[in-house]
Design an enzyme around this catalytic site. Structure first.
Site, PDB file in Angstrom:
ATOM      1  N   ASP A 124     -29.135  34.168  -7.229  1.00 15.10           N
ATOM      2  CA  ASP A 124     -28.682  32.816  -6.908  1.00 15.10           C
ATOM      3  C   ASP A 124     -27.243  32.785  -6.426  1.00 15.10           C
ATOM      4  OD1 ASP A 124     -30.392  30.708  -6.889  1.00 15.10           O
ATOM      5  OD2 ASP A 124     -30.458  30.505  -9.054  1.00 15.10           O
ATOM      6  N   GLY A 184     -31.313  18.291  -9.312  1.00 16.28           N
ATOM      7  CA  GLY A 184     -32.449  18.446 -10.219  1.00 16.28           C
ATOM      8  C   GLY A 184     -31.933  18.382 -11.628  1.00 16.28           C
TER       9      GLY A 184
HETATM   10  P1  AMP Z   1     -35.958  19.725 -10.929  1.00 21.09           P
HETATM   11  O1  AMP Z   1     -35.038  20.410 -11.923  1.00 21.09           O
HETATM   12  O2  AMP Z   1     -35.606  19.991  -9.516  1.00 21.09           O
HETATM   13  O3  AMP Z   1     -37.411  19.940 -11.247  1.00 21.09           O
HETATM   14  O4  AMP Z   1     -35.713  18.146 -11.126  1.00 21.09           O
HETATM   15  C1  AMP Z   1     -35.966  17.489 -12.353  1.00 21.09           C
HETATM   16  C2  AMP Z   1     -35.345  16.096 -12.304  1.00 21.09           C
HETATM   17  O5  AMP Z   1     -35.937  15.352 -11.226  1.00 21.09           O
HETATM   18  C3  AMP Z   1     -35.582  15.280 -13.570  1.00 21.09           C
HETATM   19  O6  AMP Z   1     -34.386  14.603 -13.936  1.00 21.09           O
HETATM   20  C4  AMP Z   1     -36.620  14.269 -13.115  1.00 21.09           C
HETATM   21  O7  AMP Z   1     -36.539  13.056 -13.853  1.00 21.09           O
HETATM   22  C5  AMP Z   1     -36.187  14.035 -11.694  1.00 21.09           C
HETATM   23  N1  AMP Z   1     -37.239  13.359 -10.926  1.00 21.09           N
HETATM   24  C6  AMP Z   1     -38.442  13.813 -10.561  1.00 21.09           C
HETATM   25  N2  AMP Z   1     -39.146  12.836  -9.916  1.00 21.09           N
HETATM   26  C7  AMP Z   1     -38.336  11.748  -9.883  1.00 21.09           C
HETATM   27  C8  AMP Z   1     -38.458  10.416  -9.382  1.00 21.09           C
HETATM   28  N3  AMP Z   1     -39.570  10.003  -8.764  1.00 21.09           N
HETATM   29  N4  AMP Z   1     -37.407   9.574  -9.538  1.00 21.09           N
HETATM   30  C9  AMP Z   1     -36.282   9.965 -10.148  1.00 21.09           C
HETATM   31  N5  AMP Z   1     -36.108  11.211 -10.659  1.00 21.09           N
HETATM   32  C10 AMP Z   1     -37.119  12.081 -10.530  1.00 21.09           C
END
Ligand code: AMP
Length: 374
Positions: A124, A184
């Site tokens: 990374d 994320g």
């Molecule tokens: P990741 O680590 O990339 O999987 O992202 C996870 C984050 O994305 C968490 O905080 C989730 O709540 C957020 N997330 C996923 N879908 C949505 C959505 N439709 N609206 C807001 N946040 C989201």
């Protein structure tokens, strides 16, 4: 039978995997992917290898490619895992005490279960190699810097994927000054000039920069001293606060999950979201200053790809930089979400770290074909 590759992305609390097969035309495509939650890498791997319908992929396996968070100062690109490489990665454990162990556990588990199968490590940190000395610098005394303390940057596989995807979608924009917002559970921004990383919001560790699910992002280091000296906390307690109890979870007292916070009517949840946006806008402007201006802002990862509200609020806070969204395109999720006459473009591009890993594995193992369009 066509060749197969397995990409393993072992995090501190989950294992993401993707099986890829090479098609007759040489192209590599994902034939199955998923994520197993929990904290036991060896058990996860056993689950992945026993997945129904995957036995043909496993028989055709030509290698396994791992995401490794830290490549230290030495690894500037993906490498085949040899005993020497494995030993070097062990020495980097202190640089990423929470994230590196599951990565290495994945490598060791494959070595035990499939001895002789080629393995590739993708870092990374690698995409950020080659920064200017002033960008790498941590302004501490030389004797301390000599212990390897400098800025590295992370989320490199995601940023590298986005740089390539933006180049395919809008080559003229990708040749300019771009900030990529990987939002994320972990979150960081990367400043790209002509597709290359020139700076990021992360530094020596994955604690710097943006507010994250459970990490605070940029924090006055005097606070950490205070935790030790005045509150008498142990280093284990401080580590737990900084990596697992702060950020969105710490502010809201409710959840680290952006979806839950956006749906909540509690004032502390609203404040957590407001801080997340405030920090993201502030760091975007800071990287625009590094770039000497901005041509495009790209949103990616869970929040960046899925939350039109968070995108609109960050873009709104950055409107003075020349970003104006097209509300309909933003609600639809892109790919281009800026208004036609917006001086700075805005995009939503889903990231794909596993595709980037397979891209590197193909090159390292000399397998031929491609997973990403050039
Ligand atoms: P990741 O680590 O990339 O999987 O992202 C996870 C984050 O994305 C968490 O905080 C989730 O709540 C957020 N997330 C996923 N879908 C949505 C959505 N439709 N609206 C807001 N946040 C989201």
């Amino acid at each position: 039978m066509s060749d197969a590759l397995l990409a393993l992305n072992a995090g501190s609390s989950s294992l993401k995997y993707a099986f890829y097969r090479q098609e007759a035309d040489g192209h590599w495509t994902a034939t199955g992917r998923g994520c197993i939650e929990g904290q036991v890498p060896e058990a996860h791997l056993a689950q992945v290898l026993a997945l129904p319908g995957r036995s043909a992929d496993l028989r055709a396996l030509r290698g396994v490619v791992h995401r490794v968070v830290h490549g230290g100062p030495g690894f500037s690109k993906a490498v085949r895992v040899t005993p020497e490489v494995r030993a070097s990665l062990q020495e980097l454990l202190p640089l990423a005490p929470l994230h590196q162990p599951p990565n290495l556990a994945g490598i060791d588990a494959i070595t035990r279960r499939m001895p002789g199968l080629p393995q590739v490590a993708c870092f990374d940190t690698a995409f950020h190699h080659g920064w200017a000395p002033v960008t790498e610098l941590v302004p501490l005394p030389g004797a301390i810097r000599a212990a390897g303390i400098r800025r590295y940057g992370f989320h490199g596989l995601s940023f590298e994927y986005i740089a390539r995807a933006l180049h395919r979608a809008a080559p003229a924009v990708a040749a300019g000054r771009v900030v990529v917002a990987h939002l994320g559970n972990g979150a960081s921004l990367c400043a790209l000039r002509d597709g290359r990383s020139v700076d990021t919001s992360f530094g020596f560790t994955t604690l710097d920069g943006l507010c994250m699910g459970t990490r605070p992002g940029a924090l006055d280091p005097g606070i950490v001293l205070y935790l030790f000296q005045q509150l008498g906390l142990s280093s284990a307690a401080v580590e737990d606060i900084l990596y697992r109890q702060s950020g969105l979870l710490g502010i809201s007292g409710l959840s680290a999950d952006m979806r839950e916070l956006l749906a909540s009517d509690r004032p502390a949840a609203a404040l957590a979201v407001e801080y997340f946006i405030h920090r993201a806008a502030r760091e975007t402007a800071s990287l625009a200053a590094v770039l000497g201006g901005l041509d495009a802002l790209v949103f990616t990862a869970g929040i960046g790809e899925n939350s039109a509200e968070v995108r609109a609020r960050i873009a709104g806070a950055c409107s003075w930089l020349g970003i104006r969204l097209d509300a309909t395109a933003n609600a639809r999720g892109g790919p281009r979400i800026s208004a036609g006459d917006s001086p700075v473009q805005a995009w939503v591009i889903p990231t794909d770290e596993e595709a980037m890993m397979v891209h590197h594995a193909i090159a390292v193992l000399g397998l031929g074909g491609q997973v990403l369009s050039p």
